[in-house]
Structures are given as C-alpha cells and as structure tokens.
Design a protein around this motif. Structure first.
Motif, PDB file in Angstrom:
ATOM      1  N   VAL A  89      -0.483  -5.467  22.669  1.00 33.89           N
ATOM      2  CA  VAL A  89      -1.142  -4.889  21.499  1.00 33.89           C
ATOM      3  C   VAL A  89      -0.843  -3.396  21.412  1.00 33.89           C
ATOM      4  O   VAL A  89      -0.522  -2.865  20.340  1.00 33.89           O
ATOM      5  CB  VAL A  89      -2.666  -5.138  21.552  1.00 33.89           C
ATOM      6  CG1 VAL A  89      -3.405  -4.256  20.547  1.00 33.89           C
ATOM      7  CG2 VAL A  89      -2.967  -6.603  21.269  1.00 33.89           C
ATOM      8  N   ALA A  90      -0.919  -2.711  22.542  1.00 30.73           N
ATOM      9  CA  ALA A  90      -0.628  -1.269  22.551  1.00 30.73           C
ATOM     10  C   ALA A  90       0.812  -0.997  22.117  1.00 30.73           C
ATOM     11  O   ALA A  90       1.081  -0.037  21.383  1.00 30.73           O
ATOM     12  CB  ALA A  90      -0.881  -0.702  23.950  1.00 30.73           C
ATOM     13  N   LYS A  91       1.743  -1.839  22.547  1.00 31.93           N
ATOM     14  CA  LYS A  91       3.145  -1.678  22.146  1.00 31.93           C
ATOM     15  C   LYS A  91       3.303  -1.835  20.639  1.00 31.93           C
ATOM     16  O   LYS A  91       4.004  -1.043  19.980  1.00 31.93           O
ATOM     17  CB  LYS A  91       4.018  -2.702  22.865  1.00 31.93           C
ATOM     18  CG  LYS A  91       4.187  -2.470  24.358  1.00 31.93           C
ATOM     19  CD  LYS A  91       4.965  -3.626  24.978  1.00 31.93           C
ATOM     20  CE  LYS A  91       5.132  -3.455  26.475  1.00 31.93           C
ATOM     21  NZ  LYS A  91       5.809  -4.608  27.095  1.00 31.93           N
ATOM     22  N   CYS A  92       2.672  -2.872  20.080  1.00 26.97           N
ATOM     23  CA  CYS A  92       2.774  -3.113  18.636  1.00 26.97           C
ATOM     24  C   CYS A  92       2.185  -1.950  17.845  1.00 26.97           C
ATOM     25  O   CYS A  92       2.739  -1.533  16.815  1.00 26.97           O
ATOM     26  CB  CYS A  92       2.070  -4.415  18.262  1.00 26.97           C
ATOM     27  SG  CYS A  92       2.864  -5.909  18.879  1.00 26.97           S
ATOM     28  N   HIS A 139      10.195  -3.913  27.149  1.00 24.92           N
ATOM     29  CA  HIS A 139      10.143  -3.370  25.786  1.00 24.92           C
ATOM     30  C   HIS A 139       9.811  -4.473  24.780  1.00 24.92           C
ATOM     31  O   HIS A 139      10.077  -4.317  23.586  1.00 24.92           O
ATOM     32  CB  HIS A 139      11.454  -2.671  25.413  1.00 24.92           C
ATOM     33  CG  HIS A 139      12.670  -3.547  25.537  1.00 24.92           C
ATOM     34  ND1 HIS A 139      13.893  -3.058  25.921  1.00 24.92           N
ATOM     35  CD2 HIS A 139      12.855  -4.867  25.341  1.00 24.92           C
ATOM     36  CE1 HIS A 139      14.781  -4.045  25.927  1.00 24.92           C
ATOM     37  NE2 HIS A 139      14.158  -5.148  25.575  1.00 24.92           N
ATOM     38  N   ASN A 140       9.231  -5.569  25.280  1.00 23.87           N
ATOM     39  CA  ASN A 140       8.858  -6.704  24.427  1.00 23.87           C
ATOM     40  C   ASN A 140       7.344  -6.822  24.311  1.00 23.87           C
ATOM     41  O   ASN A 140       6.614  -6.452  25.237  1.00 23.87           O
ATOM     42  CB  ASN A 140       9.402  -8.012  25.013  1.00 23.87           C
ATOM     43  CG  ASN A 140      10.901  -7.982  25.199  1.00 23.87           C
ATOM     44  OD1 ASN A 140      11.629  -7.567  24.303  1.00 23.87           O
ATOM     45  ND2 ASN A 140      11.366  -8.410  26.358  1.00 23.87           N
ATOM     46  N   ALA A 141       6.899  -7.349  23.192  1.00 21.86           N
ATOM     47  CA  ALA A 141       5.481  -7.646  22.987  1.00 21.86           C
ATOM     48  C   ALA A 141       5.368  -8.928  22.185  1.00 21.86           C
ATOM     49  O   ALA A 141       6.295  -9.308  21.462  1.00 21.86           O
ATOM     50  CB  ALA A 141       4.787  -6.497  22.246  1.00 21.86           C
ATOM     51  N   VAL A 142       4.241  -9.595  22.336  1.00 22.01           N
ATOM     52  CA  VAL A 142       4.012 -10.848  21.617  1.00 22.01           C
ATOM     53  C   VAL A 142       2.743 -10.733  20.792  1.00 22.01           C
ATOM     54  O   VAL A 142       1.727 -10.211  21.257  1.00 22.01           O
ATOM     55  CB  VAL A 142       3.868 -12.031  22.604  1.00 22.01           C
ATOM     56  CG1 VAL A 142       3.393 -13.288  21.880  1.00 22.01           C
ATOM     57  CG2 VAL A 142       5.188 -12.294  23.303  1.00 22.01           C
ATOM     58  N   GLY A 147       0.222 -17.601  11.945  1.00 20.22           N
ATOM     59  CA  GLY A 147       0.244 -18.786  12.794  1.00 20.22           C
ATOM     60  C   GLY A 147       1.466 -18.943  13.673  1.00 20.22           C
ATOM     61  O   GLY A 147       1.523 -19.852  14.501  1.00 20.22           O
ATOM     62  N   SER A 148       2.441 -18.070  13.504  1.00 16.68           N
ATOM     63  CA  SER A 148       3.667 -18.175  14.296  1.00 16.68           C
ATOM     64  C   SER A 148       3.772 -17.031  15.300  1.00 16.68           C
ATOM     65  O   SER A 148       3.417 -15.889  14.991  1.00 16.68           O
ATOM     66  CB  SER A 148       4.909 -18.148  13.390  1.00 16.68           C
ATOM     67  OG  SER A 148       4.906 -19.263  12.527  1.00 16.68           O
ATOM     68  N   LYS A 149       4.269 -17.350  16.485  1.00 16.05           N
ATOM     69  CA  LYS A 149       4.448 -16.353  17.525  1.00 16.05           C
ATOM     70  C   LYS A 149       5.629 -15.453  17.178  1.00 16.05           C
ATOM     71  O   LYS A 149       6.707 -15.918  16.810  1.00 16.05           O
ATOM     72  CB  LYS A 149       4.706 -17.055  18.858  1.00 16.05           C
ATOM     73  CG  LYS A 149       5.065 -16.117  19.993  1.00 16.05           C
ATOM     74  CD  LYS A 149       5.372 -16.921  21.232  1.00 16.05           C
ATOM     75  CE  LYS A 149       6.024 -16.049  22.268  1.00 16.05           C
ATOM     76  NZ  LYS A 149       7.384 -15.648  21.888  1.00 16.05           N
ATOM     77  N   GLN A 150       5.405 -14.159  17.257  1.00 12.37           N
ATOM     78  CA  GLN A 150       6.459 -13.183  17.000  1.00 12.37           C
ATOM     79  C   GLN A 150       6.702 -12.359  18.268  1.00 12.37           C
ATOM     80  O   GLN A 150       5.761 -11.909  18.910  1.00 12.37           O
ATOM     81  CB  GLN A 150       6.070 -12.230  15.857  1.00 12.37           C
ATOM     82  CG  GLN A 150       5.754 -12.907  14.552  1.00 12.37           C
ATOM     83  CD  GLN A 150       6.954 -13.582  13.940  1.00 12.37           C
ATOM     84  OE1 GLN A 150       8.092 -13.192  14.188  1.00 12.37           O
ATOM     85  NE2 GLN A 150       6.711 -14.607  13.142  1.00 12.37           N
TER      86      GLN A 150
END
Length: 375
Positions: A89-92, A139-142, A147-150
């Motif tokens: 969440v912090a990355k996004c 360097h990835n975040a989810v 409804g779809s995982k990004q």
C-alpha cells in the motif's frame, strides 16, 4: 541502492540522517499488538500521520484514501510497518503521489508501464513484521482494481531502507508463521529456476533456500528468536531474488486458490509448487529457457542439493514432507464442478512466461486436478 539495516534501534538515526520532520506511517491491523509499537510511537519527529484503512488484500479505493491523506498532510517521509500488504500500500501511494499521471499510475493500462518518478523525493522505510514476501526489498506491489489483482512495478518505489527486526516474529500466530515462511521458500525456489535469473539473483535464491531448510523446524515449533532472525533474512533474500528474476507458475496458479477458497497466499503457493515442479521434471524437453534443457536439469539438481537431497524427485518429496510436517493440507475441496475451468482461466500468462517449462491450459488444468478434490 537500498540499505538493509538490522535492528529497530537504528531507526531514529535513519530518520535524523534523512531529515524527517513529518512521518507518514502506513500500518496494518497487527500494529496495535506489535512489541515495537511503543518504540515507533516514540520516534523523535515533529508529527506522525497514521494510515491503516485497508484490508489484507488492499483495494484501489482504499489506496486512494491513503494517497489523499499523504497529499494533504504533506509528510516528507513514508514508514511502512507490517506485512506485505502494508508495504505494498505504501508503495502504491508513493507512486501515485510522485508520478505525473497521479492515481492513474497504479491502474490499467498505465500500471504495466515503467512510469518515470524521482523516488528520492520521498524517502521510504519499510519494517516487515512477517517473514514471507520480502516486499521490503522489491519494487513490486499488489492491489486489487475492479476485482482483479494488479501488480504495480516501478523502480522508484523500492524502499530506501529495509529495517529487519526479528523480535516481531515472536508473537506471530503459528499458522501465519507457517504460511509466510513457505511463501519465502517458494520465492527462493521459483526465482532460482525463473528464466530471468542471473548470477546475483541465484545467489540470493540459494541463501533463501539454505536458511529456510536449515531453520524451519526450530522457527515454527520452538519459536526460537535467534532462528527467527535467520528466517527473516531468508525472506529478505527471497524478496531480493524475485526483484530481479520474478516468480513463476506456482505463484501464478496460487492467486485464484486464495480468492476462491480463502487460503492465505503462502499456503496456496506451497500447495502448487511441488506439482508444478513434478510436471516440469517430467517435461524438461519442453524447456523454454534459452539456456537449455541440460542447464535446467543441472539447476534442478543444484536446488535439490541445497535442500540436502540427491535427486530432484527427492527434493520434491522433501518439500511435500515439509508441508505435511507443518500440517498444511495439500488438497482443497472443490466448490463446484466448474472449479478447474475457473482456476485454469485465471492464470496470468505474464507470470507463466517466466516459467522454464511451457505450460498449456491442459497442463495447468492437470496440475490443478492434483490439488482440487471433487466429491
């Protein structure tokens, strides 16, 4: 270049070094119960603004609340304390704040592009409270959008500092310890055989597997704090490995198991890995890694050796025995007759491209059929 720091006592020194005055604190639901909470609350900064309004699988709408809070609070430093979701969440939030495109930077179609940002404008510190994803060093975040995982990827959101404090693992619920540890082991193995692996990533992968294999029983069953430090380090190495090589088919196949049956991610991916590995071992002639089938066979044997096994089949069996020893079921009951079709159609083809052996829809369905039990 990220700095890996051992021990929470270094945090005040880091904040002073970067000149932090207003701290944006991103925390998950475990924060009130952490043994380090008081130390975080006592940090010598002028102001702290806390954000925790998100679920374990964070939604875009929740992230937007955090983006607006950081924007209006004008904090100069981000500190994420928690599991992978808090750090993600912090990355996004950081990406949306710094990218010219704003919130659009974290949703399709821009989410798949490497948008230019100056990550140094907002220093970012991550303190993981689980030993699993290694998110503090990727360097990835989810997050989930409609409804779809990004998967959000940008070099500018890699935390500047990863602070490893193993004492936080002492009070983790036992099931969570098992699941997150197995996630770390899966990341170590997958990044090792990924077609994107390099000498550097394979060195990190090797350390991940070595540390988990050597320490898992004392970590889980004896709650040994010294051993916890080794497992936390293993998870961090796993994060550094996938930051380069990325994950493969077991991760790609795990996500829908989590959403469909409610199993935690680490549990779901650990159920997939031995079946994918067995399939690849039997179909090495379908190798898509440009380094070739002989390279892949030798790689499998190397992984087996680090797992203290003489053969690849032995390593797969050992992995399965670990699952059994941890009490993590290796099958799940289907909800409907359509489950195999739903699962097979959900797999992200981008992650499958990282897998060293090609997997058709029929192969994926066959692997799922070993995990899903119909009554």
């Amino acid at each position: 270049m990220q700095k890996i720091v051992n021990g929470l006592e270094r945090l005040p020194e880091i904040l002073k070094e970067i000149g932090c005055k207003r701290l944006f604190l991103v925390v998950d639901s475990s924060y009130p119960f952490l043994n380090i909470k008081d130390a975080i609350e006592a940090l010598p900064v002028s102001e702290k603004v806390k954000f925790s309004e998100f679920t374990p699988n964070p939604l875009y709408e929740q992230v937007c609340v955090g983006i607006e809070l950081l924007r209006t609070s004008r904090c100069d430093t981000i500190l994420a304390v928690g599991g992978g979701s808090a750090i993600d969440v912090a990355k996004c939030i950081k990406l949306a704040i710094l990218a010219e495109e704003g919130n659009a930077a974290i949703i399709p179609p821009l989410v798949s592009q490497r948008l230019p940002i100056d990550g140094a404008k907002i220093p970012f510190i991550a303190i993981p409270t689980t030993a699993g994803t290694g998110s503090e060093s990727t360097h990835n975040a989810v997050m989930y959008y409609e409804g779809s995982k990004q998967t959000v990827t940008n070099d500018g959101v890699l935390p500047d500092y990863a602070v490893l404090e193993p004492s936080v693992l002492k009070t983790l619920p036992l099931y969570q310890k098992k699941c997150t540890m197995m996630d770390a082991l899966c990341q170590g193995i997958e990044s090792w055989w990924s077609i994107n692996s390099t000498d550097e990533s394979k060195a990190y992968s090797k350390k991940t597997v070595e540390l988990v294999v050597a320490n898992w029983q004392k970590y889980v069953f004896e709650n040994d704090e010294a051993v916890a430090a080794q497992i936390m380090l293993a998870a961090n190495y796993g994060g550094r490995a996938i930051n380069i090589a990325q994950t493969t088919a077991p991760h790609a196949m795990s996500y829908k198991i989590t959403s469909l049956y409610g199993l935690p991610h680490g549990h779901a991916v650990a159920m997939c890995l031995p079946h994918v590995w067995s399939y690849m071992l039997a179909h090495q002639n379908e190798c898509i890694d440009e380094r070739g089938m002989e390279y892949l066979n030798e790689l499998f044997l190397t992984i087996a050796s680090v797992m203290e096994c003489n053969t690849t089949i032995g390593a797969i069996d050992r992995f399965t025995m670990m699952l059994d020893g941890l009490g993590l079921m290796s099958t799940v009951k289907a909800k409907s007759a359509d489950d195999l079709t739903v699962l097979s159609s959900s797999v992200n083809p981008v992650r499958l491209k990282n897998n060293p052996v090609g997997l058709s829809i029929e192969a994926i369905k066959a692997i799922y059929s070993k995990i899903i039990v119909f009554e």
